[in-house]
Design an enzyme around this catalytic site. Structure first.
Site, PDB file in Angstrom:
ATOM      1  N   HIS A  50       0.838  -1.189   0.000  1.00  0.00           N
ATOM      2  CA  HIS A  50       0.000   0.000   0.000  1.00  0.00           C
ATOM      3  C   HIS A  50       0.883   1.253   0.000  1.00  0.00           C
ATOM      4  CE1 HIS A  50      -3.849  -2.153   1.636  1.00  0.00           C
ATOM      5  NE2 HIS A  50      -3.360  -2.700   0.543  1.00  0.00           N
ATOM      6  N   GLU A  52       1.242   3.862   1.993  1.00  0.00           N
ATOM      7  CA  GLU A  52       1.954   4.216   3.221  1.00  0.00           C
ATOM      8  C   GLU A  52       3.198   3.348   3.394  1.00  0.00           C
ATOM      9  OE1 GLU A  52      -2.466   3.979   4.465  1.00  0.00           O
ATOM     10  OE2 GLU A  52      -1.232   3.299   2.809  1.00  0.00           O
ATOM     11  N   CYS A  83      -5.372   1.350   6.232  1.00  0.00           N
ATOM     12  CA  CYS A  83      -6.128   0.120   6.484  1.00  0.00           C
ATOM     13  C   CYS A  83      -5.726  -0.483   7.827  1.00  0.00           C
ATOM     14  CB  CYS A  83      -5.916  -0.873   5.356  1.00  0.00           C
ATOM     15  SG  CYS A  83      -4.261  -1.570   5.266  1.00  0.00           S
ATOM     16  N   CYS A  92      -1.693  -1.478   7.279  1.00  0.00           N
ATOM     17  CA  CYS A  92      -0.735  -0.367   7.268  1.00  0.00           C
ATOM     18  C   CYS A  92      -0.540   0.224   8.660  1.00  0.00           C
ATOM     19  CB  CYS A  92      -1.202   0.717   6.298  1.00  0.00           C
ATOM     20  SG  CYS A  92      -1.164   0.191   4.574  1.00  0.00           S
TER      21      CYS A  92
END
Length: 368
Positions: A50, A52, A83, A92
């Site tokens: 993801h 991040e 998330c 994350c």
């Protein structure tokens, strides 16, 4: 840079994944401290890190053993709430908690996650910063709320709303530049919808040919969906001549099954609605196979059916400076172009010239 400008930069990063995230949301992230952007990242494709995580990993690669000290007291800007659940990748929130960020600033809330609550409980500063007219993740949010895809209709027409020449001696109404611009909407779509009338008249391939999309190793051609009530479909049409997944939606029990022998093509029988294919049933089916965005590229009959059912979330018009009169068919027989453009239920979110053509994007006021 102020916070809005930094979030705009994060949106720009998110859009780098427009052609490859497909069923996942587009997300961008940056880490900021003392007037400097320390690191950036974005989500590339389903199953990959993801945004991040990529921003933090890029910081670790850049600052090595000093990463914790460098990131201490920094601000993490991300376009979507982090998330908090594990699916194909870890949450994350786990990695974020390993660093002493001063604050987490996000733009869009994710109702399926509790990342902001978890991080707030852990002592992080949390702020939601909205930007007007965000172009991100309309399909993701509609699918999350309704289980159905976001529907865009691409319509190339004349000033009097004509879409198709009656004698078919001329194929194009708008310019090549407009057509190229329109190809980007194919690239961001999980499925392209057309009808058997368009298949017979125009013989389109209906695939993505943008170099910046097809040259990306993570890009996949969108699914192609065909509506037909006919009992025979010619499998030699260009529509069937590539490796993309194709679905024929029909209410005709007599449709010849030999079409299934065509590469990567299946037939799905759906309910009838006044002897026509039930559009809501098709959209529900596409939602069930995780299609988040669809692009309607069809003739007047199918476009009119979508309009009459109020199932178009966004219109993309390319309007040529021509008046075609009786030489061509209107894209919608129940209302003229001006009636659509002036609908109180729609708002113009983009207006620009492309060569001699005018591009107008209109979106439902209550669209995701």
């Amino acid at each position: 840079m102020n916070k809005s400008a930094l979030m705009e930069r994060a949106v720009h990063l998110a859009l780098k994944g427009s052609f490859t995230t497909r069923e996942n949301p587009n997300v961008g992230c940056l880490i900021y401290k003392s007037g400097m952007i320390l690191s950036e990242g974005w989500h590339v494709a389903p199953g990959s890190n993801h945004a991040e995580v990529n921003a933090i990993l890029n910081a670790e690669s850049k600052f090595k053993d000093s990463t914790k000290d460098v990131l201490d007291g920094s601000s993490l800007f991300v376009t979507l709430e982090p998330c908090s659940t594990e699916k194909r990748t870890p949450p994350c929130t786990d990695l974020i908690q390993k660093y002493s960020f001063k604050e987490i600033i996000y733009m869009q809330s994710d109702p399926s996650q509790k990342g902001s609550d978890i991080l707030k409980e852990k002592g992080f500063g949390i702020e939601r910063l909205s930007l007007n007219n965000s172009v991100l993740n309309n399909g993701f949010f509609k699918h999350l709320a309704e289980g159905k895809p976001y529907v865009r209709a691409k319509i190339a027409c004349s000033m009097d709303g004509k879409i198709a020449f009656k004698n078919n001696n001329e194929q194009w109404i708008t310019t090549q530049a407009s057509r190229k611009d329109g190809y980007s909407y194919r690239a961001i779509s999980g499925a392209i919808i057309t009808g058997s009338g368009t298949l017979e008249t125009d013989n389109p391939l209906l695939n993505v040919r943008l170099e910046e999309a097809v040259n990306d190793q993570d890009f996949k051609q969108p699914l192609k969906a065909l509506f037909t009530t006919k009992s025979y479909i010619d499998s030699n049409k260009k529509f069937f001549k590539d490796n993309s997944r194709k679905i024929i939606f029909t209410n005709n029990e007599n449709l010849e099954m030999q079409i299934c022998e065509t590469l990567n093509t299946e037939i799905v029988r759906v309910e009838s609605d006044a002897n026509q294919i039930s559009i809501p049933s098709v959209l529900n089916y596409l939602g069930s196979i995780n299609i988040k965005d669809v692009l309607l590229e069809a003739g007047p009959r199918l476009i009119s059916s979508f309009i009459d059912s109020n199932l178009i979330d966004e219109y993309i018009f390319y309007i040529a400076p021509k008046v075609l009169g009786n030489k061509a068919n209107s894209f919608y027989t129940n209302k003229n172009l001006e009636g659509i453009l002036n609908s109180p239920d729609l708002e113009i979110v983009e207006e620009k010239s492309i060569g001699r053509d005018l591009k107008l994007v209109l979106r439902k006021k209550n669209a995701s």
